[in-house]
Design a protein around this motif. Structure first.
Motif, PDB file in Angstrom:
ATOM      1  N   LEU A 132      10.362 -68.905 -16.318  1.00 36.83           N
ATOM      2  CA  LEU A 132      11.035 -70.013 -16.306  1.00 36.83           C
ATOM      3  C   LEU A 132      10.364 -71.329 -16.401  1.00 36.83           C
ATOM      4  CD1 LEU A 132      14.109 -68.690 -14.131  1.00 36.83           C
ATOM      5  CD2 LEU A 132      13.995 -68.761 -16.596  1.00 36.83           C
ATOM      6  N   GLY A 133      10.607 -72.133 -17.096  1.00 35.76           N
ATOM      7  CA  GLY A 133      10.062 -73.596 -17.064  1.00 35.76           C
ATOM      8  C   GLY A 133       9.695 -73.809 -18.745  1.00 35.76           C
ATOM      9  N   ASP A 134       9.526 -75.257 -18.915  1.00 39.61           N
ATOM     10  CA  ASP A 134       9.103 -75.355 -20.274  1.00 39.61           C
ATOM     11  C   ASP A 134       7.533 -74.993 -20.567  1.00 39.61           C
ATOM     12  OD1 ASP A 134       8.231 -77.370 -18.860  1.00 39.61           O
ATOM     13  OD2 ASP A 134       9.440 -78.768 -19.689  1.00 39.61           O
ATOM     14  N   ALA A 135       7.338 -74.920 -21.645  1.00 42.33           N
ATOM     15  CA  ALA A 135       5.888 -74.579 -22.139  1.00 42.33           C
ATOM     16  C   ALA A 135       4.829 -75.743 -21.909  1.00 42.33           C
ATOM     17  CB  ALA A 135       6.084 -74.000 -23.447  1.00 42.33           C
ATOM     18  N   ARG A 136       4.302 -75.714 -20.826  1.00 42.12           N
ATOM     19  CA  ARG A 136       3.381 -76.787 -20.643  1.00 42.12           C
ATOM     20  C   ARG A 136       2.132 -76.030 -19.597  1.00 42.12           C
ATOM     21  NH1 ARG A 136       5.862 -80.870 -16.200  1.00 42.12           N
ATOM     22  NH2 ARG A 136       7.782 -79.990 -15.853  1.00 42.12           N
ATOM     23  N   ALA A 161       8.157 -52.014 -18.890  1.00 41.38           N
ATOM     24  CA  ALA A 161       8.198 -53.521 -18.501  1.00 41.38           C
ATOM     25  C   ALA A 161       8.350 -54.321 -19.798  1.00 41.38           C
ATOM     26  CB  ALA A 161       6.874 -54.053 -17.723  1.00 41.38           C
ATOM     27  N   CYS A 162       9.056 -55.652 -19.887  1.00 42.76           N
ATOM     28  CA  CYS A 162       8.943 -56.576 -20.686  1.00 42.76           C
ATOM     29  C   CYS A 162       8.849 -58.007 -20.307  1.00 42.76           C
ATOM     30  CB  CYS A 162      10.408 -56.155 -21.739  1.00 42.76           C
ATOM     31  SG  CYS A 162      11.745 -56.422 -20.742  1.00 42.76           S
ATOM     32  N   PHE A 163       8.733 -58.853 -21.011  1.00 43.45           N
ATOM     33  CA  PHE A 163       8.556 -60.145 -20.797  1.00 43.45           C
ATOM     34  C   PHE A 163       9.707 -60.863 -21.280  1.00 43.45           C
ATOM     35  CE2 PHE A 163       4.300 -58.829 -19.988  1.00 43.45           C
ATOM     36  CZ  PHE A 163       3.780 -59.897 -18.773  1.00 43.45           C
ATOM     37  N   VAL A 164      10.288 -61.916 -20.329  1.00 51.40           N
ATOM     38  CA  VAL A 164      11.371 -62.809 -20.741  1.00 51.40           C
ATOM     39  C   VAL A 164      10.642 -64.267 -20.447  1.00 51.40           C
ATOM     40  CG1 VAL A 164      13.735 -63.738 -20.531  1.00 51.40           C
ATOM     41  CG2 VAL A 164      13.058 -61.131 -20.231  1.00 51.40           C
ATOM     42  N   VAL A 165      10.514 -65.158 -21.607  1.00 51.43           N
ATOM     43  CA  VAL A 165       9.993 -66.267 -21.363  1.00 51.43           C
ATOM     44  C   VAL A 165      10.462 -67.434 -21.884  1.00 51.43           C
ATOM     45  CG1 VAL A 165       7.698 -67.728 -22.043  1.00 51.43           C
ATOM     46  CG2 VAL A 165       7.812 -64.876 -21.519  1.00 51.43           C
ATOM     47  N   GLN A 166      10.939 -68.483 -21.160  1.00 53.80           N
ATOM     48  CA  GLN A 166      11.473 -69.914 -21.524  1.00 53.80           C
ATOM     49  C   GLN A 166      10.161 -70.506 -22.182  1.00 53.80           C
ATOM     50  OE1 GLN A 166      13.344 -72.143 -18.605  1.00 53.80           O
ATOM     51  NE2 GLN A 166      13.607 -73.792 -19.840  1.00 53.80           N
ATOM     52  N   CYS A 167      10.268 -70.964 -23.308  1.00 51.76           N
ATOM     53  CA  CYS A 167       9.105 -71.748 -23.864  1.00 51.76           C
ATOM     54  C   CYS A 167       9.362 -72.901 -24.746  1.00 51.76           C
ATOM     55  CB  CYS A 167       8.078 -70.863 -24.568  1.00 51.76           C
ATOM     56  SG  CYS A 167       9.263 -69.742 -25.998  1.00 51.76           S
ATOM     57  N   ASN A 168      10.402 -73.781 -24.559  1.00 59.32           N
ATOM     58  CA  ASN A 168      10.607 -75.045 -25.143  1.00 59.32           C
ATOM     59  C   ASN A 168       9.664 -75.902 -24.844  1.00 59.32           C
ATOM     60  OD1 ASN A 168      12.504 -74.647 -22.574  1.00 59.32           O
ATOM     61  ND2 ASN A 168      12.276 -76.778 -22.819  1.00 59.32           N
ATOM     62  N   TYR A 169       9.482 -76.718 -25.723  1.00 60.93           N
ATOM     63  CA  TYR A 169       8.089 -77.721 -25.621  1.00 60.93           C
ATOM     64  C   TYR A 169       8.784 -78.909 -24.517  1.00 60.93           C
ATOM     65  CZ  TYR A 169       5.756 -75.433 -29.146  1.00 60.93           C
ATOM     66  OH  TYR A 169       4.917 -74.607 -29.881  1.00 60.93           O
TER      67      TYR A 169
END
Length: 476
Positions: A132-136, A161-169
């Motif tokens: 969780l968190g933006d992509a930086r 397993a799987c991944f859940v990713v928040q990735c807004n810039y």
């Protein structure tokens, strides 16, 4: 000024600004100076960014760089005069940083946005590993493709397993490393990873957090030595285990249960031998032999480490190091090199940062590679500018039950280097019931400190007596 005018401030009002930068306070100072009503209210300002870089021992060398910031706070003080303004951070380490400026007295507030384990959102299917968190880069987003790739065959393709990713810039076109990393993640099958490329609403964020089984917080250790993480507090309060970097505020939040689990490894394994510090043959790095007595406290430096050789029985599988520091806020580095019977290294030297828990102790459990005959062991300080004093040290040699491995941590796991992340994630998946159980047990300790009621109570304590009295009467 428009807000102050529209609200029609009163002397009973309490204003809390939960994220403010030093530059912002000059504008606030002007507004308070121009409004007598606002100047009579109670103002509470929270600063969440570090002003010193790196670790505590390097602060003194940065004082010249902070002269402008110190002057800015002095200007605000001169403009506001007798206006009741209180200053805060949300971590003890940040509070220490801001108090070094010597202008205002800062205090530490709890982090209010927490959930309880009964608010967790259950789901079927594979374990959800969530970022969780933006992509930086600062949040470690660029590390994800390698971690995901390492788990692909054993866990993603098998549906475990799987991944859940928040990735807004965080900037319009994205940081270069984040752009490359997101492109790599976009090439993976949807069954392996779900990407959220746009900013999340509060409800969307809450749902992602509370549906997570494991949270990855791969933050930069330099920036997060003192800075807090709301995501971590929310995770721990909800009983969600996390993986975090060593030497950071994040790791320090669960050091006590983490060290307790490692220290009690003696109860789950066979004790081969126990070697207190006065039974080891020490010498200073590149220097003479050092003889220690049982009650001796001993300093170790960056260059002048204490080192020794430990002979290992063939059936010893683990080393457990117990440390007690003379000061509560100490940290040391341990150096381990396993050698075979011909004194050839079996691995590169392993460097491990250990920080004192609130009770001044630390414990480190590490597996020894097969074929280890001798262990070169050293202890030193983490920073060139400072030494650390150790009150006691003990090395226990242990033998794990035949054919069994055991979880190495509790509540979460702490990595020393990004190369370790995938391996720790594998362990957490394999022993998920243990990490989930210990995280749930620890959740109540987090919520006892970090919750909205505690924060409001702290603000009222610093407000005017009239306001506190009125609120108390209303509450009754």
């Amino acid at each position: 000024r428009r807000l102050i005018k529209e609200l029609g401030c009163h002397t009973d009002d309490v204003f809390f600004i939960p994220t403010i930068s030093p530059d912002d306070i000059l504008g606030l100072g002007d507004a308070l100076r121009q409004s007598a009503q606002a100047a009579g209210a109670s103002w509470h300002l929270l600063f969440r960014r570090n002003i010193y870089e790196g670790r505590r021992s390097g602060y003194a060398s940065q004082e010249v760089r902070l002269a402008e910031l110190r002057r800015l706070f002095q200007i605000f003080r001169d403009r506001c005069g007798t206006v009741p303004v209180s200053f805060y951070t949300d971590s003890e380490d940040l509070t220490e940083q801001y108090n070094r400026l010597g202008v205002f007295e800062f205090h530490t507030l709890p982090i209010p946005h927490t959930y309880s384990p009964d608010q967790r959102l259950t789901h079927t299917g594979p374990l959800r590993i969530t970022y969780l968190g933006d992509a930086r880069r600062e949040k470690g987003f660029h590390l994800l493709p390698r971690v995901v790739g390492d788990l692909r065959g054993d866990y993603l393709e098998t549906g475990r397993a799987c991944f859940v990713v928040q990735c807004n810039y965080n900037v319009p076109d994205g940081e270069p490393e984040a752009v490359v990393a997101r492109a790599q993640l976009e090439n993976l099958p949807a069954a392996y990873i779900t990407l959220y490329k746009n900013s999340l609403t509060s409800e969307e964020y809450r749902n992602l957090l509370l549906s997570a089984d494991i949270n990855l917080l791969l933050y930069d250790p330099q920036n997060y030595y003192a800075r807090s993480s709301g995501v971590l507090v929310e995770s721990l309060a909800a009983g969600i285990p996390a993986i975090v970097p060593a030497g950071t505020w994040l790791a320090r939040q669960f050091l006590l249960p983490y060290y307790h689990h490692q220290a009690t490894a003696r109860e789950r394994m066979e004790l081969v031998s126990s070697l207190p510090h006065h039974a080891l043959c020490w010498r200073r790095t590149g220097g003479p032999e050092v003889k220690l007595k049982e009650d001796d406290e001993f300093p170790v430096g960056f260059e002048e480490k204490l080192c020794c050789y430990i002979e290992l029985p063939s059936y010893a599988t683990h080393l457990l190091v117990h440390l007690e520091f003379a000061d509560a806020r100490s940290e040391a580095k341990l150096f381990l090199t396993p050698l075979d019977w011909s004194e050839s290294p079996l691995e590169e030297v392993k460097v491990i940062l250990v920080e004192a828990a609130p009770n001044r102790t630390a414990a480190l459990l590490t597996r020894l590679p097969a074929g280890t005959a001798t262990l070169w062991f050293a202890v030193g300080s983490d920073e060139r500018q400072s030494a650390v004093t150790i009150r006691s040290l003990r090395c226990d040699l242990l033998c794990a039950p035949a054919g069994r491995s055991l979880p190495s941590g509790a509540v979460g796991l702490i990595y020393q280097h990004p190369d370790e992340i995938a391996g720790l994630l594998r362990e957490m998946i394999e022993y998920y019931d243990h990490y989930r159980k210990t995280a749930l047990e620890f959740a109540s300790h987090i919520r006892a400190c970090h919750n909205p009621q505690n924060l409001v109570s702290r603000l009222l304590q610093k407000s005017t007596p009239r306001f506190v009295a009125r609120v108390s009467a209303t509450a009754m």
